[in-house]
Design a protein around this motif. Structure first.
Motif, PDB file in Angstrom:
ATOM      1  N   GLU A  46      19.144 -51.075 -46.105  1.00 30.91           N
ATOM      2  CA  GLU A  46      18.267 -52.222 -45.832  1.00 30.91           C
ATOM      3  C   GLU A  46      19.025 -53.550 -45.876  1.00 30.91           C
ATOM      4  O   GLU A  46      18.571 -54.554 -45.320  1.00 30.91           O
ATOM      5  N   HIS A  47      20.222 -53.593 -46.494  1.00 31.78           N
ATOM      6  CA  HIS A  47      21.024 -54.817 -46.532  1.00 31.78           C
ATOM      7  C   HIS A  47      22.027 -54.864 -45.381  1.00 31.78           C
ATOM      8  O   HIS A  47      22.838 -55.785 -45.303  1.00 31.78           O
ATOM      9  N   GLY A  48      21.995 -53.836 -44.539  1.00 36.24           N
ATOM     10  CA  GLY A  48      22.929 -53.791 -43.413  1.00 36.24           C
ATOM     11  C   GLY A  48      24.268 -53.168 -43.770  1.00 36.24           C
ATOM     12  O   GLY A  48      25.177 -53.115 -42.943  1.00 36.24           O
ATOM     13  N   ASP A  49      24.407 -52.696 -45.038  1.00 35.18           N
ATOM     14  CA  ASP A  49      25.671 -52.049 -45.432  1.00 35.18           C
ATOM     15  C   ASP A  49      25.678 -50.603 -44.948  1.00 35.18           C
ATOM     16  O   ASP A  49      24.649 -49.926 -44.973  1.00 35.18           O
ATOM     17  N   TRP A  50      26.877 -50.154 -44.571  1.00 35.09           N
ATOM     18  CA  TRP A  50      27.005 -48.768 -44.109  1.00 35.09           C
ATOM     19  C   TRP A  50      27.165 -47.834 -45.304  1.00 35.09           C
ATOM     20  O   TRP A  50      27.963 -48.100 -46.201  1.00 35.09           O
TER      21      TRP A  50
END
Ligand SMILES: Cc1cc2nc3c(=O)[nH]c(=O)nc-3n(C[C@H](O)[C@H](O)[C@H](O)COP(=O)(O)OP(=O)(O)OC[C@H]3O[C@@H](n4cnc5c(N)ncnc54)[C@H](O)[C@@H]3O)c2cc1C
Ligand SMILES: NC(=O)c1ccc[n+]([C@@H]2O[C@H](COP(=O)([O-])OP(=O)(O)OC[C@H]3O[C@@H](n4cnc5c(N)ncnc54)[C@H](OP(=O)(O)O)[C@@H]3O)[C@@H](O)[C@H]2O)c1
Length: 253
Positions: A46-50
């Motif tokens: 949800e934070h855009g981290d992979w």
């Protein structure tokens, strides 16, 4: 930006074995692999981290070259970051896949002396052994497939295992172990204790012998650690590429 080494994949099929255990087939164009290897699956949080994790390939390479689909057997780990998200994927959904497979738990790594192969797993770690067994027929005089699970319903891929039992005739022995229920036709308890008290060897009708046996251990790290001790007590040594031995392992966390 998509991290280097990841390529797009699409879920083409899913199987729900239990409320937490499932298989997904993913269509993705990865590099050639050998039965027993793994690749990585990845999604953005949800934070855009992979978030990427290793998953063993259940599909044998011969089948992948025909279909282009890779099957993975996964358990949704409570509190896990990625596996609960993979659990929600449906046919048609996107998932990212590492292009380059990896891993040394393959038949090529088994030393030449070995005539009897033990494939010992807990939980989802039966996956890479299915790929190994479904690949072209192995020439060992005996293969023992051990699968330790909590409950009977966790004994997945029974139809595929039955097919392999017929294909290998009497050379393959399947030994299911259930720890939290009493189930006829299975051993009860845990792998290290069943190694120590001889139940696994009795049930398989094969003895662990440093001159003939090679053992792969895969899955729960505590199971692997305790089983390694049990094998050492039986006179077996860890296999190293520089010094041949009798067992090797892959831990899942
Ligand atoms: C070489 C390799 C191959 C693997 N192949 C598979 C596979 O085929 N199928 C599969 O389900 N997992 C496999 N794993 C584990 C997988 O990579 C992830 O660690 C797992 O899905 C948990 O990720 P997560 O982000 O949900 O949990 P995280 O947030 O990373 O939390 C990890 C915790 O979940 C638990 N856990 C992790 N994996 C498992 C598991 N398989 N069974 C039970 N509990 C677990 C442990 O308590 C661990 O501390 C493999 C790992 C390795 C190193
Ligand atoms: N399987 C389920 O029904 C279920 C349900 C909900 C969530 N989950 C999630 O899935 C994760 C993995 O569950 P799993 O059942 O696939 O794998 P697991 O917990 O590793 O259990 C698989 C088998 O390994 C055994 N084992 C555990 N620790 C051992 C040790 N130290 N030595 C030897 N054997 C050992 C277990 O015995 P014991 O039974 O004696 O521990 C069980 O027979 C859990 O952590 C949880 O997050 C699973």
């Amino acid at each position: 930006m998509v991290p280097h080494g990841l390529i797009p994949g699409k879920v083409v099929h899913r199987i729900d074995w239990t409320p937490s255990q499932f298989s997904i087939a993913v269509r993705a164009d990865i590099d050639p692999f050998v039965a027993g290897q793994f690749t990585k699956l990845a999604l953005q949080n949800e934070h855009g981290d992979w978030v990427r994790r290793a998953y063993s390939i259940v599909t044998p390479p011969t089948e992948y070259s025909l279909t282009g689909d890779l099957e993975f057997l996964i358990v949704a780990a409570s509190q896990g970051e990625l596996s609960p998200k993979l659990h929600q994927l449906q046919s048609g959904d996107s998932v990212w896949v590492a292009k380059q497979p990896a891993g040394f738990m393959t038949i090529e790594e088994v030393p030449e002396y070995a005539k009897q192969l033990w494939l010992v797993s807990s939980g989802t770690a039966i996956g890479p052994y299915l790929s190994i067994l479904m690949a072209p027929l192995l020439s060992f005089e005996k293969i023992v497939l051990v699968h330790a699970v909590r409950e009977k319903r966790d004994l997945v891929y029974r139809a595929q295992i039955e097919t392999q039992l017929q294909r290998y005739a009497r050379r393959l022995k399947y030994v299911p172990i259930v720890s939290r229920e009493s189930v006829s036709g299975t051993l009860s308890g845990r792998i290290p204790a069943l190694l120590r008290d001889g139940s696994l060897e009795n049930t398989a009708a094969v003895s662990l012998n440093p001159e003939k046996s090679f053992v792969y251990l895969c899955g729960n790290p505590a199971m692997v650690k305790e089983s390694v001790q049990a094998l050492i007590e039986k006179g077996l040594n860890k296999h190293l590429r520089r010094k041949s031995g009798h067992f090797s392992s892959e831990t899942y966390w």
